[in-house]
Structures are given as C-alpha cells and as structure tokens.
Design an enzyme around this catalytic site. Structure first.
Site, PDB file in Angstrom:
ATOM      1  N   CYS A   1       1.244 -73.765 -16.572  1.00  0.00           N
ATOM      2  CA  CYS A   1       1.400 -75.208 -16.736  1.00  0.00           C
ATOM      3  C   CYS A   1       1.993 -75.500 -18.111  1.00  0.00           C
ATOM      4  O   CYS A   1       1.971 -74.659 -19.015  1.00  0.00           O
ATOM      5  CB  CYS A   1       0.053 -75.910 -16.604  1.00  0.00           C
TER       6      CYS A   1
ATOM      7  N   CYS B   1      -4.951 -79.875 -15.411  1.00  0.00           N
ATOM      8  CA  CYS B   1      -5.616 -79.301 -14.243  1.00  0.00           C
ATOM      9  C   CYS B   1      -6.877 -78.564 -14.690  1.00  0.00           C
ATOM     10  O   CYS B   1      -7.154 -78.400 -15.883  1.00  0.00           O
ATOM     11  CB  CYS B   1      -4.672 -78.352 -13.508  1.00  0.00           C
TER      12      CYS B   1
ATOM     13  N   GLU C   1       0.833 -77.318 -20.449  1.00  0.00           N
ATOM     14  CA  GLU C   1      -0.163 -77.233 -21.515  1.00  0.00           C
ATOM     15  C   GLU C   1      -0.328 -75.801 -22.008  1.00  0.00           C
ATOM     16  O   GLU C   1      -0.471 -75.561 -23.209  1.00  0.00           O
ATOM     17  CB  GLU C   1      -1.512 -77.763 -21.018  1.00  0.00           C
TER      18      GLU C   1
END
Length: 229
Positions: free
Chosen positions: A53, A87, A55
């Site tokens: 992801c 998430c 992040e």
C-alpha cells in the site's frame, strides 16, 4: 481543522495523487512527516501477486532518507477520492513501527487526525519491535524544555513510555517542527479531584489542550529530561 504541519502533509499527498497517470498499479498516494519536519511521499504498487500500500511505500521512502520516527501519515486516492483511511495491515505496521504517529482520516466535517493506536484498539503488538518513541509538545514550550526549566508534562489518554524519546515541538506559523533528544524518566498516573482547588485549577489549564477533559479525569504525570548533544 488541521494544524499547519498536518495540512502540509495532506497537501503533499494530494499533490502526489494528482499526478498519478491512471494506471491500475498506482492508485493511492501517501505522505509522511518526520521529526525533523521533512515530508516524504510514495505511491502504492498493486500487482496480482500482492503489493505494498502507499502507506508502506512511504515508510520505506522515509527510512531510505534516514528519517527516524514518523509523526503523521496521510493517504489520498486517485480520481478525486481524497483522504483514505489505512487498511488493517497498514494500521498494524504503523502501530508496530511508529506507535506515536497520527493518521489523517476522513471525517464528517473534513479530514481529521487520530493517533494510530486509536485505529487498532486491543491490538496485537509485535513483541520484538523496538521503535523510536516521541513525545509531542506545543512549539511554545521549546525554549523552556531546551533550557531545562520544564521537565514535566501532564497527559490524558496519550500514552507515554519510559526510556529514550525524541521531544518534538509542533510546527507553528513560521516556526518549523523542531526536536530535542530526551529521556522519559517516569510516568505516574493520578486522578483529578474536582473538590481540590489545585486540581480544579489544573483542570481549567488542561482544557486548553483537552477541551472535553472531565473534571475527574485520569492523567499521567510525565517526568523527562533533555539529553545534551
């Protein structure tokens, strides 16, 4: 409303998302603020075998740039989706590696920030993780902390642990994020007693930082010191 450093990070994530080309492999951008005031950016890498992801990519980018603990992370989706909450996997990674970070999340009145620990209550903790810690202060306290005139702080629902920590002073107007190396020497819990005049006065003072603070709140009294050099 977001504080200036929080808005700066969100603006960086939005700017990165705005230049995504529409390829399905890269659909989310992220930005992170470190304790020196630098902002790092990254984008997700989607693949059918799995991929990080945005992040997680920005955590790697920050580490590659020599950043220490991160103060804030924000993710923004392409196509005008704007702020996206992390998430579950990203929440766990952030909590283990940057437990004092805050995260920008969408809110009814616009983006807001929350501590990453609030996104994973009763979470599993990686037992061998040894992240650098930080303690946040208003920029107004920098001179007193640096000179050793201020060596205690009172916190509510803001866990602080003993040991080495960066003492980080928030961005304020033209004053950038600053930090000092420090050590948290003790954390002593106490309850406010509204019947005690000194506690009532302390409650009034603390409400500048904690507007919803109840008069009988549970507090932590944190003692710390700056490490020379």
């Amino acid at each position: 409303m977001l504080y200036p450093d929080e808005q700066r990070v969100l603006d960086a994530a939005r700017a990165q998302a705005a230049v995504l080309t529409g390829r399905p492999e890269h659909t989310v951008a992220a930005a992170a603020l470190d304790t020196t005031g630098r902002v790092h950016t990254g984008v997700n890498v989607h693949h059918f075998t799995g991929g990080p992801c945005a992040e997680l990519v920005v955590l790697g980018a920050a580490a590659a740039a020599g950043a220490g603990p991160l103060m804030l992370v924000a993710a923004v989706g392409d196509g005008g989706r704007d702020v996206l909450p992390p998430c579950g996997r990203c929440r766990q990674v952030l909590l283990d590696l940057h437990p004092d970070a805050h995260v920008v999340v969408p809110g009814d009145a616009g983006p807001r920030t929350v501590p990453v620990r609030a996104l994973l209550p009763d979470s599993y903790r990686q037992p061998d993780a040894a992240p650098e810690r930080l303690v946040r202060f208003s920029a107004a306290y920098y001179d007193d902390v640096a000179a050793g005139r201020k060596t205690t702080t009172v916190r509510h629902d803001d866990p602080v642990v003993t040991g080495p920590a960066w003492l980080v002073f928030e961005e304020d107007g033209d004053v950038p994020v600053r930090r000092l190396p420090g050590v948290v020497e003790s954390v002593e819990p106490r309850l406010l007693d509204p019947a005690v005049p000194t506690d009532a006065a302390l409650h009034r003072s603390l409400r500048r930082h904690y507007p919803a603070l109840p008069p009988d709140a549970a507090l932590d009294v944190v003692t710390f010191r700056v490490v020379p050099g």
